[in-house]
Design a protein around this motif. Structure first.
Motif, PDB file in Angstrom:
ATOM      1  N   LEU A  67       0.830  -1.206   0.000  1.00  0.00           N
ATOM      2  CA  LEU A  67       0.000   0.000   0.000  1.00  0.00           C
ATOM      3  C   LEU A  67       0.861   1.251   0.000  1.00  0.00           C
ATOM      4  N   LYS A  68       1.993   1.192   0.692  1.00  0.00           N
ATOM      5  CA  LYS A  68       2.907   2.333   0.696  1.00  0.00           C
ATOM      6  C   LYS A  68       3.369   2.633  -0.721  1.00  0.00           C
ATOM      7  N   ALA A  69       3.741   1.603  -1.459  1.00  0.00           N
ATOM      8  CA  ALA A  69       4.181   1.788  -2.839  1.00  0.00           C
ATOM      9  C   ALA A  69       3.051   2.349  -3.710  1.00  0.00           C
ATOM     10  N   GLU A  70       1.842   1.875  -3.464  1.00  0.00           N
ATOM     11  CA  GLU A  70       0.692   2.319  -4.254  1.00  0.00           C
ATOM     12  C   GLU A  70       0.274   3.751  -3.926  1.00  0.00           C
ATOM     13  N   TYR A  71       0.279   4.116  -2.642  1.00  0.00           N
ATOM     14  CA  TYR A  71      -0.268   5.398  -2.205  1.00  0.00           C
ATOM     15  C   TYR A  71       0.749   6.521  -2.043  1.00  0.00           C
ATOM     16  N   TRP A  72       2.035   6.222  -1.977  1.00  0.00           N
ATOM     17  CA  TRP A  72       3.041   7.215  -1.599  1.00  0.00           C
ATOM     18  C   TRP A  72       2.931   8.509  -2.395  1.00  0.00           C
ATOM     19  N   GLU A  73       2.772   8.431  -3.690  1.00  0.00           N
ATOM     20  CA  GLU A  73       2.719   9.625  -4.542  1.00  0.00           C
ATOM     21  C   GLU A  73       1.348  10.300  -4.530  1.00  0.00           C
ATOM     22  N   GLN A  74       0.370   9.716  -3.832  1.00  0.00           N
ATOM     23  CA  GLN A  74      -0.995  10.226  -3.900  1.00  0.00           C
ATOM     24  C   GLN A  74      -1.533  10.739  -2.571  1.00  0.00           C
ATOM     25  N   ILE A  75      -0.747  10.708  -1.504  1.00  0.00           N
ATOM     26  CA  ILE A  75      -1.297  11.086  -0.209  1.00  0.00           C
ATOM     27  C   ILE A  75      -1.688  12.559  -0.202  1.00  0.00           C
ATOM     28  N   PRO A  76      -2.722  12.874   0.518  1.00  0.00           N
ATOM     29  CA  PRO A  76      -3.558  11.991   1.322  1.00  0.00           C
ATOM     30  C   PRO A  76      -4.506  11.158   0.450  1.00  0.00           C
ATOM     31  N   VAL A  77      -4.720   9.947   0.892  1.00  0.00           N
ATOM     32  CA  VAL A  77      -5.658   9.038   0.241  1.00  0.00           C
ATOM     33  C   VAL A  77      -6.796   8.780   1.217  1.00  0.00           C
ATOM     34  N   THR A  78      -8.015   8.826   0.737  1.00  0.00           N
ATOM     35  CA  THR A  78      -9.155   8.496   1.590  1.00  0.00           C
ATOM     36  C   THR A  78      -9.793   7.205   1.096  1.00  0.00           C
ATOM     37  N   LEU A  79     -10.223   6.404   2.061  1.00  0.00           N
ATOM     38  CA  LEU A  79     -10.916   5.149   1.806  1.00  0.00           C
ATOM     39  C   LEU A  79     -12.259   5.216   2.519  1.00  0.00           C
ATOM     40  N   VAL A  80     -13.270   4.624   1.937  1.00  0.00           N
ATOM     41  CA  VAL A  80     -14.577   4.495   2.588  1.00  0.00           C
ATOM     42  C   VAL A  80     -14.842   3.007   2.716  1.00  0.00           C
ATOM     43  N   ASN A  81     -14.922   2.551   3.953  1.00  0.00           N
ATOM     44  CA  ASN A  81     -15.077   1.117   4.243  1.00  0.00           C
ATOM     45  C   ASN A  81     -14.008   0.279   3.532  1.00  0.00           C
ATOM     46  N   GLY A  82     -12.790   0.803   3.523  1.00  0.00           N
ATOM     47  CA  GLY A  82     -11.662   0.068   2.967  1.00  0.00           C
ATOM     48  C   GLY A  82     -11.498   0.171   1.470  1.00  0.00           C
ATOM     49  N   ARG A  83     -12.423   0.823   0.799  1.00  0.00           N
ATOM     50  CA  ARG A  83     -12.326   0.988  -0.660  1.00  0.00           C
ATOM     51  C   ARG A  83     -11.847   2.393  -0.972  1.00  0.00           C
ATOM     52  N   ARG A  84     -10.903   2.479  -1.883  1.00  0.00           N
ATOM     53  CA  ARG A  84     -10.333   3.771  -2.231  1.00  0.00           C
ATOM     54  C   ARG A  84     -11.417   4.723  -2.721  1.00  0.00           C
ATOM     55  N   HIS A  85     -11.390   5.916  -2.148  1.00  0.00           N
ATOM     56  CA  HIS A  85     -12.371   6.936  -2.510  1.00  0.00           C
ATOM     57  C   HIS A  85     -11.713   8.061  -3.316  1.00  0.00           C
ATOM     58  N   ASP A  86     -10.666   8.646  -2.774  1.00  0.00           N
ATOM     59  CA  ASP A  86     -10.092   9.831  -3.389  1.00  0.00           C
ATOM     60  C   ASP A  86      -8.635   9.973  -2.979  1.00  0.00           C
ATOM     61  N   PHE A  87      -7.936  10.913  -3.631  1.00  0.00           N
ATOM     62  CA  PHE A  87      -6.578  11.239  -3.225  1.00  0.00           C
ATOM     63  C   PHE A  87      -6.312  12.716  -3.488  1.00  0.00           C
ATOM     64  N   TRP A  88      -5.270  13.238  -2.859  1.00  0.00           N
ATOM     65  CA  TRP A  88      -4.836  14.630  -2.870  1.00  0.00           C
ATOM     66  C   TRP A  88      -5.846  15.585  -2.241  1.00  0.00           C
ATOM     67  N   ARG A  89      -6.982  15.752  -2.824  1.00  0.00           N
ATOM     68  CA  ARG A  89      -8.006  16.682  -2.301  1.00  0.00           C
ATOM     69  C   ARG A  89      -9.281  15.892  -1.995  1.00  0.00           C
ATOM     70  N   VAL A  90      -9.981  16.309  -0.947  1.00  0.00           N
ATOM     71  CA  VAL A  90     -11.231  15.650  -0.580  1.00  0.00           C
ATOM     72  C   VAL A  90     -12.366  16.645  -0.768  1.00  0.00           C
ATOM     73  N   ASP A  91     -13.313  16.287  -1.603  1.00  0.00           N
ATOM     74  CA  ASP A  91     -14.495  17.107  -1.828  1.00  0.00           C
ATOM     75  C   ASP A  91     -15.575  16.653  -0.846  1.00  0.00           C
ATOM     76  N   ALA A  92     -16.067  17.569  -0.027  1.00  0.00           N
ATOM     77  CA  ALA A  92     -17.023  17.229   1.028  1.00  0.00           C
ATOM     78  C   ALA A  92     -18.296  16.578   0.475  1.00  0.00           C
ATOM     79  N   GLU A  93     -18.855  17.129  -0.567  1.00  0.00           N
ATOM     80  CA  GLU A  93     -20.107  16.585  -1.103  1.00  0.00           C
ATOM     81  C   GLU A  93     -19.896  15.188  -1.689  1.00  0.00           C
ATOM     82  N   ARG A  94     -18.802  15.018  -2.377  1.00  0.00           N
ATOM     83  CA  ARG A  94     -18.493  13.701  -2.947  1.00  0.00           C
ATOM     84  C   ARG A  94     -18.287  12.668  -1.833  1.00  0.00           C
ATOM     85  N   LEU A  95     -17.651  13.080  -0.746  1.00  0.00           N
ATOM     86  CA  LEU A  95     -17.453  12.177   0.388  1.00  0.00           C
ATOM     87  C   LEU A  95     -18.791  11.837   1.044  1.00  0.00           C
ATOM     88  N   ARG A  96     -19.669  12.817   1.209  1.00  0.00           N
ATOM     89  CA  ARG A  96     -21.010  12.557   1.770  1.00  0.00           C
ATOM     90  C   ARG A  96     -21.746  11.505   0.939  1.00  0.00           C
TER      91      ARG A  96
END
Length: 95
Positions: free
Chosen positions: A57-86
């Motif tokens: 996961l470090k190799a996969e995510y290192w260039e993309q942090i911050p990475v957000t996951l929802v229930n363990g599934r990748r949601h977004d990286f770099w910027r988090v949009d509040a409405e999209r997260l809702r």
């Protein structure tokens, strides 16, 4: 407050993968915490620089942090949009 829970009754979990001193991580953390407070989602944070962080996961995510996951599934990286997260939390809650 709306509370999004999965069919089994457990809350949706939003995971933020970041590292100390990362300004984008700080920005993402603020959005994640605000949306989680609104929806009742759980929040967990993982430090990608921790010795016990999964190397694959470090190799996969290192260039993309911050990475957000929802229930363990990748949601977004770099910027988090509040409405999209809702919306992602709502979809996860519905199963």
């Amino acid at each position: 407050m709306r509370l999004f829970k999965r069919p089994g009754g457990s809350p949706v979990t939003v995971t933020l993968v970041g590292k100390p001193g990362c300004h984008l991580c700080d920005d993402a953390r603020a959005v994640v915490r605000t949306v989680a407070a609104e929806t009742g989602a759980d929040v967990e944070e993982l430090d990608i620089t921790a010795e016990d962080f999964d190397p694959a996961l470090k190799a996969e995510y290192w260039e993309q942090i911050p990475v957000t996951l929802v229930n363990g599934r990748r949601h977004d990286f770099w910027r988090v949009d509040a409405e999209r997260l809702r919306k992602a939390i709502g979809a996860a809650a519905r199963g």
